[in-house]
Design a protein around this motif. Structure first.
Motif, PDB file in Angstrom:
ATOM      1  N   GLY A  27      21.460 -10.946 -15.259  1.00  0.00           N
ATOM      2  CA  GLY A  27      20.984 -10.857 -13.895  1.00  0.00           C
ATOM      3  C   GLY A  27      20.280  -9.564 -13.555  1.00  0.00           C
ATOM      4  N   ILE A  28      20.084  -9.411 -12.245  1.00  0.00           N
ATOM      5  CA  ILE A  28      19.371  -8.274 -11.669  1.00  0.00           C
ATOM      6  C   ILE A  28      20.378  -7.450 -10.865  1.00  0.00           C
ATOM      7  N   TYR A  29      20.277  -6.129 -10.994  1.00  0.00           N
ATOM      8  CA  TYR A  29      21.118  -5.240 -10.192  1.00  0.00           C
ATOM      9  C   TYR A  29      20.276  -4.085  -9.672  1.00  0.00           C
ATOM     10  N   ILE A  30      20.792  -3.446  -8.638  1.00  0.00           N
ATOM     11  CA  ILE A  30      20.110  -2.265  -8.112  1.00  0.00           C
ATOM     12  C   ILE A  30      21.097  -1.116  -8.013  1.00  0.00           C
ATOM     13  N   ILE A  31      20.553   0.075  -8.129  1.00  0.00           N
ATOM     14  CA  ILE A  31      21.289   1.305  -7.841  1.00  0.00           C
ATOM     15  C   ILE A  31      20.595   1.874  -6.617  1.00  0.00           C
ATOM     16  N   SER A  44      19.445  -7.189 -16.903  1.00  0.00           N
ATOM     17  CA  SER A  44      20.166  -7.124 -18.158  1.00  0.00           C
ATOM     18  C   SER A  44      20.695  -8.499 -18.545  1.00  0.00           C
ATOM     19  N   ARG A  45      20.823  -8.697 -19.837  1.00  0.00           N
ATOM     20  CA  ARG A  45      21.453  -9.917 -20.348  1.00  0.00           C
ATOM     21  C   ARG A  45      22.975  -9.813 -20.260  1.00  0.00           C
ATOM     22  N   ASN A  46      23.475  -8.638 -19.934  1.00  0.00           N
ATOM     23  CA  ASN A  46      24.895  -8.420 -19.652  1.00  0.00           C
ATOM     24  C   ASN A  46      24.947  -7.483 -18.456  1.00  0.00           C
ATOM     25  N   VAL A  47      24.779  -8.036 -17.280  1.00  0.00           N
ATOM     26  CA  VAL A  47      24.573  -7.232 -16.075  1.00  0.00           C
ATOM     27  C   VAL A  47      25.780  -6.356 -15.741  1.00  0.00           C
TER      28      VAL A  47
END
Length: 121
Positions: A27-31, A44-47
């Motif tokens: 998935g997609i994540y933000i900082i 990432s393929r391993n979020v």
């Protein structure tokens, strides 16, 4: 006393096989810098592992994004929030290109968040 085996509960081997064969959390994540609102969008393929790794690298002062690292060093971990934005769903098509899907979604979210408050570059 006779020994009985309970077949209703899964064995360790079954649990291990299920974990191994489970669809990974891609998935997609933000900082997000809570002070400025700026974001770093990543995929990432391993979020969950990627978010954990980013926090670990920031704590060790070894994150590849030097701007993010400098802000972390000045403001500490309380200045940032890590947010899971979207998880990919498993597709029926075994030839589906999850990598391409991640790249496309990352670009869409990057455009969305950068318009709001800017990016951490």
């Amino acid at each position: 006393m006779p020994i009985t085996t309970d077949t209703s509960s899964p064995s360790r081997r079954d649990i291990s096989r299920q974990a191994r064969d489970a669809f990974p959390p891609m998935g997609i994540y933000i900082i997000r810098d809570k002070e400025t609102g700026q974001t770093l969008v990543a995929s990432s393929r391993n979020v969950y592992g990627a978010m954990n790794r980013a926090q670990f690298e920031l704590r060790l002062r070894s994150h590849a994004n030097k701007t993010l690292q400098a802000k972390w060093d000045r403001g500490g971990p309380d200045r940032f929030e890590f947010e899971l934005v979207e998880l990919l769903k498993e597709r029926e098509d075994s030839n589906f290109d999850y990598g391409e899907e991640l790249r496309t979604l990352e670009q869409l979210y990057r455009e969305q968040y950068e318009q709001q408050a800017g990016a951490i570059r």
